[in-house]
Write an enzyme that holds these catalytic residues in place. Structure first.
Site, PDB file in Angstrom:
ATOM      1  N   ASP A  80      -8.309  12.569 -24.513  1.00 31.23           N
ATOM      2  CA  ASP A  80      -7.971  11.637 -23.950  1.00 31.23           C
ATOM      3  C   ASP A  80      -7.076  10.830 -25.754  1.00 31.23           C
ATOM      4  OD1 ASP A  80      -7.877   8.899 -23.937  1.00 31.23           O
ATOM      5  OD2 ASP A  80     -10.179   8.886 -23.448  1.00 31.23           O
ATOM      6  N   TYR A 118       0.780  -1.152   0.361  1.00 26.52           N
ATOM      7  CA  TYR A 118      -0.217  -0.025   0.316  1.00 26.52           C
ATOM      8  C   TYR A 118       0.902   1.002  -0.255  1.00 26.52           C
ATOM      9  CZ  TYR A 118      -4.884  -1.439   0.020  1.00 26.52           C
ATOM     10  OH  TYR A 118      -6.325  -1.316   0.515  1.00 26.52           O
ATOM     11  N   THR A 152      -4.715   5.948 -22.044  1.00 28.45           N
ATOM     12  CA  THR A 152      -3.984   4.293 -20.842  1.00 28.45           C
ATOM     13  C   THR A 152      -3.179   4.080 -21.974  1.00 28.45           C
ATOM     14  OG1 THR A 152      -5.028   3.083 -23.488  1.00 28.45           O
ATOM     15  CG2 THR A 152      -6.099   3.149 -21.738  1.00 28.45           C
ATOM     16  N   LYS A 208      -2.383   0.188 -25.022  1.00 28.16           N
ATOM     17  CA  LYS A 208      -2.645   0.303 -26.357  1.00 28.16           C
ATOM     18  C   LYS A 208      -1.589   0.815 -27.795  1.00 28.16           C
ATOM     19  CE  LYS A 208      -7.626   1.305 -25.551  1.00 28.16           C
ATOM     20  NZ  LYS A 208      -7.813   1.484 -24.137  1.00 28.16           N
ATOM     21  N   GLU A 258      -0.335   5.050  -0.869  1.00 27.62           N
ATOM     22  CA  GLU A 258      -1.636   6.136  -0.652  1.00 27.62           C
ATOM     23  C   GLU A 258      -0.368   6.620  -0.844  1.00 27.62           C
ATOM     24  OE1 GLU A 258      -3.123   3.572   1.128  1.00 27.62           O
ATOM     25  OE2 GLU A 258      -4.945   3.471   0.988  1.00 27.62           O
ATOM     26  N   ARG A 294      -1.422  -2.725 -18.193  1.00 27.19           N
ATOM     27  CA  ARG A 294      -2.620  -1.981 -18.374  1.00 27.19           C
ATOM     28  C   ARG A 294      -2.460  -1.375 -17.187  1.00 27.19           C
ATOM     29  NH1 ARG A 294      -7.411  -3.732 -20.516  1.00 27.19           N
ATOM     30  NH2 ARG A 294      -5.767  -5.553 -21.658  1.00 27.19           N
TER      31      ARG A 294
HETATM   32  N1  DSN Z   1     -12.193  -0.356 -24.303  1.00 29.32           N
HETATM   33  C1  DSN Z   1     -11.354   0.424 -25.058  1.00 29.32           C
HETATM   34  C2  DSN Z   1     -11.679   0.409 -26.116  1.00 29.32           C
HETATM   35  O1  DSN Z   1     -11.539  -1.090 -27.165  1.00 29.32           O
HETATM   36  O2  DSN Z   1     -11.257   0.931 -27.643  1.00 29.32           O
HETATM   37  C3  DSN Z   1     -11.797   1.555 -25.004  1.00 29.32           C
HETATM   38  O3  DSN Z   1     -11.450   1.666 -23.681  1.00 29.32           O
END
Ligand code: DSN
Length: 426
Positions: free
Chosen positions: A212, A66, A238, A241, A68, A247
């Site tokens: 985003d 932990y 994120t 990707k 925080e 993740r």
């Molecule tokens: N689930 C993602 C996508 O497939 O684009 C977006 O969060």
């Protein structure tokens, strides 16, 4: 002094063997998923494969801790080593993207977006975001998402003629709505986004600008997509990707928003950060700083364009006529089928895609007119333009005859054979 029984990490017993012994049911399901990943062509545009190094960091002892707070200012003791890890992730992200401030704690993209709204907005504020049905994201103001319940979202979309963002129409809407925030970024948009034009619109109506960049973060890192960071108050992403990390989520912002962003993430929205995940982010950000990552990102685009050419030549309509990035949206209705049948038939051939609404779609989201196809994951596995063209030819064959079990079985066998030469990393 008694010697601690702790073995150095690289000499510890193989954790996979321990899991197999301790919990065969979970082990077996993981093993089957690994096999599925090896034997399928993964074309879901938001997925990727992390390196063995990222996987090791993500599956490490840091899950026990932990912490925080932020590095150097925690609410728990014993944080001296996780502080090193989190600071490495922050420093690498700042260097990679040239950001003034970074928070690497968001557990995923959706909480990153909600935390960013909490930093920038008051409940009820007006926001403009890309409509989900035109390629935006749930957290960009969908009515059934927290974002759409707390803030007054006004959706913009693509032009019906070009199927690309229409900056004049966005400006007209901004002049009418006078939003506090203009949000850009998409989950299903195959073209470059002009962040400079959006900043000009935001300035004209005295709005903040947030992007985003989850889908395109890897392309931005490689400078192969216009960079939103110089133009934005806040950028969310994120990390798993095109950026190819563990993740999770991340927020980058101008220094003036740093305190509000940090407070929104914790204690505003989240509790303890997931340090094992942050370790995986740190390793991936280190990888993205290497020259080889730029080659990877260029290959993502080249491979997608090769596949797009092949699909287009076979008579499948591509939204906006093509792609500048890592994905295409394919209208499968010219073949007399919808996206649900396409997704299912391709899946039986060992090719994984997702059905997707197309802009101005007249069909329903569970059986829309299109599929979304992306190149990041298979580019990681080392496939090049020739393989992507071959996959496109298999896709066309399946989509022409989605009921032909024999054809589909034969393609599934060829898919497996091709993939044997391209092992999943890790
Ligand atoms: N689930 C993602 C996508 O497939 O684009 C977006 O969060």
């Amino acid at each position: 002094m008694t010697q601690s029984p702790l073995l150095p990490w690289d000499q510890s017993p193989d954790p996979r063997a321990i899991l197999k012994e301790a919990d065969p049911a979970v082990f077996e399901a993981i093993e089957k998923e690994r096999r599925r990943q090896q034997d399928h062509i993964e074309l879901i545009a938001s997925e990727n494969y992390v390196s063995a190094a990222v996987l090791a960091a993500d599956g490490s002892a840091l899950t026990n801790k932990y912490a925080e707070g932020l590095p150097g200012a925690r609410y728990y003791g014993g944080c001296e080593y996780v502080d090193i890890v989190e600071q490495l992730a922050i420093d690498r992200a700042k260097k990679l993207f040239g950001a003034e401030h970074v928070n690497v704690q968001p557990h995923a993209g959706a909480p990153a977006n909600i935390a960013a709204y909490m930093a920038l907005l008051q409940p009820g504020d007006k926001v403009m975001g890309m409509k989900l049905s035109h390629g935006g994201h749930l957290t960009h103001g969908a009515k059934f998402n927290l974002s759409g319940k707390i803030y007054e979202f006004h959706g913009y979309g693509v032009s019906p003629q070009t199927e690309m963002l229409d900056y004049d129409a966005i400006r007209d809407l901004a002049l009418e709505v006078r939003p506090r925030l203009i949000l850009a970024g998409a989950s299903a948009y195959p073209r470059k986004i002009d962040f400079k034009a959006l900043r000009q619109i935001a300035d004209e109506v005295d709005a903040l600008l947030m992007v985003d960049m989850a889908h395109i973060a890897g392309l931005v890192a490689a400078r192969l997509h216009p960079d939103p960071i110089p133009y934005c108050d806040v950028v969310t992403t994120t990390t798993h990707k095109t950026l190819r990390g563990a993740r999770g989520g991340m927020i980058l912002c101008k220094a003036e928003w740093a305190r509000k962003v940090d407070k929104a993430v914790f204690p505003g929205l989240q509790g303890g950060p997931l340090l094992h995940q942050i370790a995986g982010k740190a390793v991936a950000l280190g990888e993205a700083l290497q020259p080889s990552f730029k080659v990877y990102a260029q290959n993502i685009i080249d491979n997608m364009q090769a596949m797009a050419d092949e699909l287009n030549a076979a008579g499948l309509r591509l939204v906006s006529g093509g792609t500048d990035n890592h994905l295409v949206l394919v209208d499968v209705t010219p073949f007399g089928i919808g996206g649900a049948i396409a997704e299912d038939a391709l899946g039986r051939a060992g090719i994984t895609v997702n059905k997707n609404l197309l802009p101005y779609d007249t069909r329903k989201s569970m059986d829309p007119s299109g599929i979304r196809v992306g190149s990041p994951a298979m580019t990681t596995r080392g496939l090049g333009q020739e393989e992507f063209r071959q996959i496109a030819r298999w896709m066309v064959a399946v989509l022409r005859k989605p009921d032909d079990g024999e054809l589909i079985a034969s393609i599934a066998a060829q898919v497996k054979e091709m993939l044997a030469a391209f092992p999943v990393p890790g």
